[in-house]
Design an enzyme around this catalytic site. Structure first.
Site, PDB file in Angstrom:
ATOM      1  N   LYS A 117       0.843  -1.200   0.000  1.00  0.00           N
ATOM      2  CA  LYS A 117       0.000   0.000   0.000  1.00  0.00           C
ATOM      3  C   LYS A 117       0.876   1.247   0.000  1.00  0.00           C
ATOM      4  CE  LYS A 117      -3.111   0.051   3.280  1.00  0.00           C
ATOM      5  NZ  LYS A 117      -3.879   0.318   4.523  1.00  0.00           N
ATOM      6  N   LYS A 129       3.368  -2.199  11.309  1.00  0.00           N
ATOM      7  CA  LYS A 129       2.065  -2.128  11.979  1.00  0.00           C
ATOM      8  C   LYS A 129       2.269  -2.540  13.422  1.00  0.00           C
ATOM      9  CE  LYS A 129      -2.273  -1.249  10.929  1.00  0.00           C
ATOM     10  NZ  LYS A 129      -2.833  -0.458   9.815  1.00  0.00           N
ATOM     11  N   ASP A 169      -5.357   3.224  13.913  1.00  0.00           N
ATOM     12  CA  ASP A 169      -6.083   2.156  13.211  1.00  0.00           C
ATOM     13  C   ASP A 169      -7.289   1.883  14.114  1.00  0.00           C
ATOM     14  OD1 ASP A 169      -5.597   0.144  10.781  1.00  0.00           O
ATOM     15  OD2 ASP A 169      -6.437  -1.049  12.394  1.00  0.00           O
ATOM     16  N   THR A 213      -8.708   8.646   4.869  1.00  0.00           N
ATOM     17  CA  THR A 213      -8.919   7.272   4.410  1.00  0.00           C
ATOM     18  C   THR A 213     -10.284   7.137   3.748  1.00  0.00           C
ATOM     19  OG1 THR A 213      -7.583   6.572   6.289  1.00  0.00           O
ATOM     20  CG2 THR A 213      -8.743   4.855   5.070  1.00  0.00           C
ATOM     21  N   ASN A 244     -13.728   5.828  12.083  1.00  0.00           N
ATOM     22  CA  ASN A 244     -13.072   6.896  11.337  1.00  0.00           C
ATOM     23  C   ASN A 244     -13.231   6.736   9.824  1.00  0.00           C
ATOM     24  OD1 ASN A 244     -10.190   7.508   9.860  1.00  0.00           O
ATOM     25  ND2 ASN A 244     -10.877   9.184  11.155  1.00  0.00           N
TER      26      ASN A 244
HETATM   27  P1  NDP Z   1     -12.384   2.651  14.150  1.00  0.00           P
HETATM   28  O1  NDP Z   1     -11.952   2.046  15.424  1.00  0.00           O
HETATM   29  O2  NDP Z   1     -12.529   4.122  14.050  1.00  0.00           O
HETATM   30  O3  NDP Z   1     -13.760   2.018  13.666  1.00  0.00           O
HETATM   31  C1  NDP Z   1     -13.891   0.650  13.454  1.00  0.00           C
HETATM   32  C2  NDP Z   1     -15.314   0.360  13.065  1.00  0.00           C
HETATM   33  O4  NDP Z   1     -15.390  -0.986  12.618  1.00  0.00           O
HETATM   34  C3  NDP Z   1     -16.284   0.499  14.214  1.00  0.00           C
HETATM   35  O5  NDP Z   1     -17.543   0.866  13.720  1.00  0.00           O
HETATM   36  C4  NDP Z   1     -16.310  -0.927  14.774  1.00  0.00           C
HETATM   37  O6  NDP Z   1     -17.477  -1.259  15.501  1.00  0.00           O
HETATM   38  C5  NDP Z   1     -16.216  -1.760  13.518  1.00  0.00           C
HETATM   39  N1  NDP Z   1     -15.554  -3.024  13.827  1.00  0.00           N
HETATM   40  C6  NDP Z   1     -14.301  -3.194  14.298  1.00  0.00           C
HETATM   41  N2  NDP Z   1     -14.053  -4.492  14.533  1.00  0.00           N
HETATM   42  C7  NDP Z   1     -15.166  -5.138  14.194  1.00  0.00           C
HETATM   43  C8  NDP Z   1     -15.536  -6.496  14.200  1.00  0.00           C
HETATM   44  N3  NDP Z   1     -14.674  -7.449  14.619  1.00  0.00           N
HETATM   45  N4  NDP Z   1     -16.775  -6.825  13.763  1.00  0.00           N
HETATM   46  C9  NDP Z   1     -17.643  -5.855  13.349  1.00  0.00           C
HETATM   47  N5  NDP Z   1     -17.345  -4.548  13.330  1.00  0.00           N
HETATM   48  C10 NDP Z   1     -16.141  -4.199  13.746  1.00  0.00           C
HETATM   49  O7  NDP Z   1     -11.333   2.115  13.049  1.00  0.00           O
HETATM   50  P2  NDP Z   1     -11.016   2.708  11.612  1.00  0.00           P
HETATM   51  O8  NDP Z   1     -12.228   3.299  11.016  1.00  0.00           O
HETATM   52  O9  NDP Z   1      -9.796   3.520  11.715  1.00  0.00           O
HETATM   53  O10 NDP Z   1     -10.603   1.376  10.819  1.00  0.00           O
HETATM   54  C11 NDP Z   1     -11.537   0.604  10.077  1.00  0.00           C
HETATM   55  C12 NDP Z   1     -10.800  -0.253   9.070  1.00  0.00           C
HETATM   56  O11 NDP Z   1     -10.070   0.590   8.162  1.00  0.00           O
HETATM   57  C13 NDP Z   1      -9.767  -1.225   9.630  1.00  0.00           C
HETATM   58  O12 NDP Z   1      -9.728  -2.367   8.808  1.00  0.00           O
HETATM   59  C14 NDP Z   1      -8.455  -0.461   9.473  1.00  0.00           C
HETATM   60  O13 NDP Z   1      -7.343  -1.338   9.426  1.00  0.00           O
HETATM   61  C15 NDP Z   1      -8.701   0.213   8.136  1.00  0.00           C
HETATM   62  N6  NDP Z   1      -7.904   1.384   7.821  1.00  0.00           N
HETATM   63  C16 NDP Z   1      -7.841   2.443   8.681  1.00  0.00           C
HETATM   64  C17 NDP Z   1      -7.123   3.572   8.336  1.00  0.00           C
HETATM   65  C18 NDP Z   1      -7.082   4.784   9.191  1.00  0.00           C
HETATM   66  O14 NDP Z   1      -6.452   5.764   8.775  1.00  0.00           O
HETATM   67  N7  NDP Z   1      -7.729   4.820  10.340  1.00  0.00           N
HETATM   68  C19 NDP Z   1      -6.342   3.623   7.081  1.00  0.00           C
HETATM   69  C20 NDP Z   1      -6.543   2.473   6.213  1.00  0.00           C
HETATM   70  C21 NDP Z   1      -7.288   1.411   6.600  1.00  0.00           C
HETATM   71  P3  NDP Z   1     -17.441  -1.341  17.113  1.00  0.00           P
HETATM   72  O15 NDP Z   1     -17.301   0.076  17.569  1.00  0.00           O
HETATM   73  O16 NDP Z   1     -18.724  -1.981  17.481  1.00  0.00           O
HETATM   74  O17 NDP Z   1     -16.247  -2.189  17.458  1.00  0.00           O
HETATM   75  O1  2IT Z   2      -4.034   0.788   7.457  1.00  0.00           O
HETATM   76  C1  2IT Z   2      -3.577   1.930   7.340  1.00  0.00           C
HETATM   77  O2  2IT Z   2      -3.118   2.344   6.268  1.00  0.00           O
HETATM   78  C2  2IT Z   2      -3.625   2.818   8.503  1.00  0.00           C
HETATM   79  N1  2IT Z   2      -4.157   2.432   9.540  1.00  0.00           N
HETATM   80  C3  2IT Z   2      -3.003   4.184   8.449  1.00  0.00           C
HETATM   81  C4  2IT Z   2      -1.512   4.108   8.656  1.00  0.00           C
HETATM   82  C5  2IT Z   2      -0.808   5.426   8.772  1.00  0.00           C
HETATM   83  O3  2IT Z   2       0.399   5.361   9.068  1.00  0.00           O
HETATM   84  O4  2IT Z   2      -1.393   6.487   8.581  1.00  0.00           O
END
Ligand code: NDP
Ligand code: 2IT
Length: 447
Positions: A117, A129, A169, A213, A244
């Site tokens: 990525k 990570k 994350d 993201t 997020n």
């Molecule tokens: P958050 O913690 O902000 O939100 C996660 C969301 O996903 C919540 O709504 C949560 O629900 C739900 N969730 C998490 N685990 C589970 C599960 N086991 N089953 C069902 N729902 C679940 O995380 P992010 O939004 O930052 O991350 C979401 C995804 O995006 C992840 O895969 C992460 O790796 C990916 N990502 C994040 C980036 C970033 O910049 N933050 C960048 C690129 C990818 P609940 O509150 O009920 O747990």
């Molecule tokens: O999965 C991802 O790309 C992230 N959680 C963000 C990583 C970062 O360094 O901003």
């Protein structure tokens, strides 16, 4: 799973042997190796220098104890991880995940994905990570702070702006980055802004990082639609998660005239035919840190407990919650409901079976390492601002993000074409990301 090319099958067998039980890591490695057959056929130099075997072995894996005291005075012990996977292109870069399911196999899958990525973004960042099995749910601010301080008390010695730069994350957002940065600053006596990204705007953060993201994923889909002379206007969109990534994907879809009819959390999903109310959702999730069912109550909307959000018919599906949240059955439901595009905002949310079902049905599939790269790309822009002690406007930063996402989109298509898989974003992303890292590894010698 599809059969791998012979040399790649040996590499995969070695990965299984060396990393027993780490199923998510196996899955992410298999998914990349599955695309590399034509590359090893054309470039024997990669095999000669064991580039792929070296790529599958993290440069460094750190596992540590995180002891802290909860509000009742009880000592709690969690496990902390940081996997520094590959630094051929720059300092290790990637988020921290705090979730009870975190173990080495999850951190390694995420770190492995991150290598490719980050390469695709074109920015000078390697892959890493980290995280912990700490569960922030139901914990007070004070408990989260003490946990973050204890976690950083070990992590600080492994990171640095030129070494390894963590970010957020799942379970790690602005609040946690603040506590982590505070403890790093206290221990090192350095205001080293570039050591973490996702910081608050007053203390070295970048505009657009919070949105990046989700917005980036939607920019990517916008490019897919543009290539089909289409747009988001009037499209029914389903977004899983409400954290997020999901929140800002929803925001951007709405700005572009799409209607997000459903979103979810781990308790279930909410459906609103007229569209999710983003202000109420932000209030529920970002300010009150409450459950989605409470949002549904406040809106008098239908909340469907414990079922798959993918049963809701839509034109475009954006899985933005977690790995393997969309399986073959879900994919078949999406196809039956008329879905034509699936883009991964989360990391590896679609199972291999789901990807097969979608692709066979002619659904355009954008893999996470391309479609969700906007977050880490904007982290690299934050590092750039920190290095120059500058801060850029929202418009300028968003334009940079937009052009990075368009660049990734076009590179995926060009590479897929070059390697005989026109229109296949998985092949394009895997090969383009791989070649960039592999060439750097060849140039740097066997290290
Ligand atoms: P958050 O913690 O902000 O939100 C996660 C969301 O996903 C919540 O709504 C949560 O629900 C739900 N969730 C998490 N685990 C589970 C599960 N086991 N089953 C069902 N729902 C679940 O995380 P992010 O939004 O930052 O991350 C979401 C995804 O995006 C992840 O895969 C992460 O790796 C990916 N990502 C994040 C980036 C970033 O910049 N933050 C960048 C690129 C990818 P609940 O509150 O009920 O747990
Ligand atoms: O999965 C991802 O790309 C992230 N959680 C963000 C990583 C970062 O360094 O901003």
């Amino acid at each position: 799973m599809p059969v791998l090319d012979e040399k790649l099958a040996d590499t995969y067998a070695e990965v299984l042997r060396r990393n027993p039980g780490e199923t998510e890591f196996h899955q992410s490695v298999h998914e990349v190796l599955d695309s590399l057959g034509p590359v090893v056929a054309k470039h024997p130099e990669y095999t000669d220098a064991a580039v792929i075997n070296r790529l599958c072995e993290p440069e460094r894996q750190i596992i540590f104890r995180v002891p802290w005291v909860d509000d009742r005075g009880t000592v709690q012990i969690n496990r902390g991880f940081r996997v520094e996977f590959n630094s051929a292109l720059g300092p290790y870069k990637g988020g921290l995940r705090f979730h009870p399911t975190v173990y080495l196999g999850i951190v390694k899958f995420l770190g492995f994905e991150q290598i490719f990525k980050n390469a695709l973004t074109g920015m000078p960042i390697g892959g890493g990570k980290g995280g912990s099995d700490f569960d922030p749910k139901g914990r007070s601010d004070g408990e989260v702070m003490r946990f973050c301080q204890a976690y950083m008390t070990e992590l600080y010695r492994h990171i640095g702006e030129y070494t390894d730069v963590p970010a957020g994350d799942i379970g790690v957002g602005g609040r946690e980055i603040g506590y982590l940065f505070g403890q790093y600053k206290r221990i090192t006596n350095r205001y080293e802004s570039g050591v973490l990204t996702g910081k608050g705007l007053a203390w070295g953060g970048s505009l657009v990082r919070k949105e990046a993201t989700g917005y980036g994923t939607v920019f990517f889909v916008e490019e897919i639609l543009r290539h089909r002379q289409d747009s988001f206007e009037g499209k029914r969109v389903v977004v899983s998660g409400s954290g997020n990534v999901a929140m800002y994907a929803i925001e951007r879809v709405q700005q572009l005239g799409g209607i997000v009819v459903a979103c979810s959390d781990s308790g279930g999903y909410v459906v609103e035919e007229k569209g999710i109310d983003l202000d109420e959702l932000k209030h529920t999730k970002e300010i009150r840190r409450a459950r989605l069912s409470e949002y549904a109550d406040a809106r008098s909307a239908a909340f469907v407990e414990g079922r798959s959000i993918w049963e809701v018919p839509c034109d475009i599906a954006l899985p933005c919650a977690t790995q393997n949240e969309l399986n073959g059955h879900d994919a078949a439901q999406l196809v039956a409901g008329g879905c034509t595009i699936v883009a991964e905002g989360a990391n590896m949310p679609c199972t291999p079976e789901a990807v097969r079902v979608l692709t066979d049905a002619g659904v355009v599939f954008a893999p996470g390492k391309a479609a969700n790269a906007g977050g880490v790309a904007t982290s690299a822009l934050e590092m750039q601002q920190n290095a120059s002690r500058d801060s850029w406007s929202f418009e300028y930063t968003q334009d940079r993000l937009g052009s990075i996402m368009r660049g990734i989109h076009d590179r995926c298509l060009e590479t897929a074409d070059e390697y005989g898989a026109p229109g296949n974003y998985v092949v394009g992303a895997n090969i383009a990301g791989f070649i960039k890292v592999a060439d750097a590894m060849l140039a740097l010698g066997v290290i």
